[in-house]
Write a protein that holds these residues in place. Sequence first.
Motif, PDB file in Angstrom:
ATOM      1  N   UNK A 167      -4.569  13.194  12.007  1.00 31.93           N
ATOM      2  CA  UNK A 167      -4.602  12.078  11.056  1.00 31.93           C
ATOM      3  C   UNK A 167      -3.891  10.867  11.652  1.00 31.93           C
ATOM      4  N   UNK A 168      -4.247   9.648  11.220  1.00 34.22           N
ATOM      5  CA  UNK A 168      -3.519   8.459  11.662  1.00 34.22           C
ATOM      6  C   UNK A 168      -2.212   8.319  10.885  1.00 34.22           C
ATOM      7  N   UNK A 169      -1.149   7.966  11.588  1.00 32.87           N
ATOM      8  CA  UNK A 169       0.160   7.765  10.959  1.00 32.87           C
ATOM      9  C   UNK A 169       0.817   6.535  11.559  1.00 32.87           C
ATOM     10  N   UNK A 170       1.696   5.915  10.770  1.00 31.15           N
ATOM     11  CA  UNK A 170       2.473   4.781  11.258  1.00 31.15           C
ATOM     12  C   UNK A 170       3.764   4.704  10.467  1.00 31.15           C
ATOM     13  N   UNK A 171       4.645   3.825  10.882  1.00 35.17           N
ATOM     14  CA  UNK A 171       5.902   3.659  10.155  1.00 35.17           C
ATOM     15  C   UNK A 171       5.680   2.812   8.908  1.00 35.17           C
ATOM     16  N   UNK A 180      -2.566  -6.253   7.877  1.00 41.68           N
ATOM     17  CA  UNK A 180      -2.911  -5.293   6.816  1.00 41.68           C
ATOM     18  C   UNK A 180      -3.864  -4.201   7.303  1.00 41.68           C
ATOM     19  N   UNK A 181      -3.728  -3.043   6.667  1.00 49.94           N
ATOM     20  CA  UNK A 181      -4.596  -1.907   6.984  1.00 49.94           C
ATOM     21  C   UNK A 181      -5.303  -1.476   5.703  1.00 49.94           C
ATOM     22  N   UNK A 182      -6.401  -2.174   5.398  1.00 49.58           N
ATOM     23  CA  UNK A 182      -7.158  -1.872   4.184  1.00 49.58           C
ATOM     24  C   UNK A 182      -8.447  -1.104   4.473  1.00 49.58           C
ATOM     25  N   UNK A 183      -8.970  -1.282   5.673  1.00 50.12           N
ATOM     26  CA  UNK A 183     -10.168  -0.553   6.072  1.00 50.12           C
ATOM     27  C   UNK A 183     -10.028  -0.214   7.552  1.00 50.12           C
ATOM     28  N   UNK A 184     -10.778   0.786   8.055  1.00 51.84           N
ATOM     29  CA  UNK A 184     -10.598   1.237   9.438  1.00 51.84           C
ATOM     30  C   UNK A 184     -10.677   0.133  10.482  1.00 51.84           C
ATOM     31  N   UNK A 185     -11.540  -0.854  10.274  1.00 52.25           N
ATOM     32  CA  UNK A 185     -11.672  -1.905  11.272  1.00 52.25           C
ATOM     33  C   UNK A 185     -10.395  -2.723  11.417  1.00 52.25           C
ATOM     34  N   UNK A 186      -9.522  -2.688  10.404  1.00 50.92           N
ATOM     35  CA  UNK A 186      -8.248  -3.409  10.508  1.00 50.92           C
ATOM     36  C   UNK A 186      -7.360  -2.825  11.603  1.00 50.92           C
ATOM     37  N   UNK A 187      -7.645  -1.595  11.999  1.00 50.74           N
ATOM     38  CA  UNK A 187      -6.866  -0.978  13.075  1.00 50.74           C
ATOM     39  C   UNK A 187      -7.057  -1.710  14.397  1.00 50.74           C
ATOM     40  N   UNK A 188      -8.126  -2.504  14.514  1.00 53.25           N
ATOM     41  CA  UNK A 188      -8.353  -3.267  15.742  1.00 53.25           C
ATOM     42  C   UNK A 188      -7.190  -4.226  16.009  1.00 53.25           C
ATOM     43  N   UNK A 241       5.863   0.991  16.804  1.00 52.54           N
ATOM     44  CA  UNK A 241       5.160   0.321  17.893  1.00 52.54           C
ATOM     45  C   UNK A 241       3.654   0.572  17.906  1.00 52.54           C
ATOM     46  N   UNK A 242       3.201   1.511  17.102  1.00 51.78           N
ATOM     47  CA  UNK A 242       1.773   1.854  17.167  1.00 51.78           C
ATOM     48  C   UNK A 242       1.373   2.633  15.928  1.00 51.78           C
ATOM     49  N   UNK A 243       0.068   2.704  15.719  1.00 53.63           N
ATOM     50  CA  UNK A 243      -0.520   3.668  14.789  1.00 53.63           C
ATOM     51  C   UNK A 243      -0.993   4.826  15.659  1.00 53.63           C
ATOM     52  N   UNK A 244      -0.531   6.031  15.380  1.00 52.08           N
ATOM     53  CA  UNK A 244      -0.807   7.177  16.250  1.00 52.08           C
ATOM     54  C   UNK A 244      -1.655   8.212  15.537  1.00 52.08           C
ATOM     55  N   UNK A 245      -2.438   8.922  16.315  1.00 45.71           N
ATOM     56  CA  UNK A 245      -3.118  10.110  15.819  1.00 45.71           C
ATOM     57  C   UNK A 245      -2.196  11.296  16.031  1.00 45.71           C
ATOM     58  N   UNK A 246      -1.917  12.032  14.951  1.00 43.93           N
ATOM     59  CA  UNK A 246      -0.949  13.121  15.021  1.00 43.93           C
ATOM     60  C   UNK A 246      -1.472  14.346  14.293  1.00 43.93           C
ATOM     61  N   UNK A 263      -1.980   5.543   6.716  1.00 42.52           N
ATOM     62  CA  UNK A 263      -2.713   4.361   6.229  1.00 42.52           C
ATOM     63  C   UNK A 263      -4.124   4.703   5.749  1.00 42.52           C
ATOM     64  N   UNK A 264      -4.690   5.789   6.291  1.00 36.11           N
ATOM     65  CA  UNK A 264      -6.008   6.259   5.884  1.00 36.11           C
ATOM     66  C   UNK A 264      -5.967   7.777   5.778  1.00 36.11           C
ATOM     67  N   UNK A 265      -6.702   8.319   4.821  1.00 32.05           N
ATOM     68  CA  UNK A 265      -6.658   9.759   4.565  1.00 32.05           C
ATOM     69  C   UNK A 265      -7.595  10.562   5.457  1.00 32.05           C
TER      70      UNK A 265
END
Length: 306
Positions: A167-171, A180-188, A241-246, A263-265
């Motif tokens: 899953x994606x995780x961040x602080x 903002x992280x409202x939809x997956x494309x915001x991760x860009x 420092x990042x959004x990570x897959x964990x 940020x996303x389920x």
Amino acid sequence: MSKLLPGTRALRTFEAAARHLNFTRAADELGLTPAAVSHQIKEMEDQLDLVLFIRTSRTIRLTEAGNVMFEASIDALDLLNRAVSRARKVTRGTALLKVTLDAQFATKWLMRRVDDFRQQKPGIELRFDITYDVRDFDLDDVDVGIRFGTGKYPGLSAHRLFENIIVPVCSPALLASGPPLKEPRDLFNHTLAHIEWSRQGVTWPNWRMWMQAAGVEDFDDSRTVVFRSSTDATQAALDGNAVALADFAMVASDLSQGRLVRPFQLGIKVAPDFAYFLVYPQAVKDDARIIAFREWLLDEVAKTPT
């Protein structure tokens, strides 16, 4: 006859030299000088009255007698190593249980629960061998292990622990103050971290795979940061420092205590054949220490959110 046999040090030196067919590489492996390796080999040849290597100005190769001794030295050293391992286990008694596991599982899951085991089983002392190397129960001084793999280990009992969901995780700070992280494309707009791992045709989920699952087809992975271990990728998220897959099971405590957020389920499952397994030799399955650790561990796994 015993006086005619080389000692263990000479056998180790000969085995390394025969395996590498190079005195310099053998010396580097053993922490010796090439001259010391050459001297020990010459002493062994004189002791046995055999020529073990044919030497030229640039190369060495084994003689027929050398090949015989090379095969025998491998068997002899292996037998001695296994005997030493068994002797150490006998000597340290029945109160100590040595567990081998990787740093990810140790730091993100087990160490946060180990005090509970010690309170429940005060008569068993746990010690840990933290490594990504796969230990040999016959050769290494360990009793049980936690391995990531298929669970198909001949001669070992294996108990599946977790279904791995990435899953994606961040602080929380990054989520509150960053783009903002409202939809997956915001991760860009963020630095994205993941690991690279593949085995037996199975690839650990990365950001390209997650984006495809999220319906994003034009993902450019040039902004991703690739780490060697999941621990480092997760730490990058904890540091903001990042959004990570964990692996969800490994960050469940961080999520429940608010150190990380999702940020996303959307999560991606690792291939179902792969998971963390508790493993130990079938020959010691009735060992009271192993039974106690196994029952406690499986009970803790059952409590872990999925």
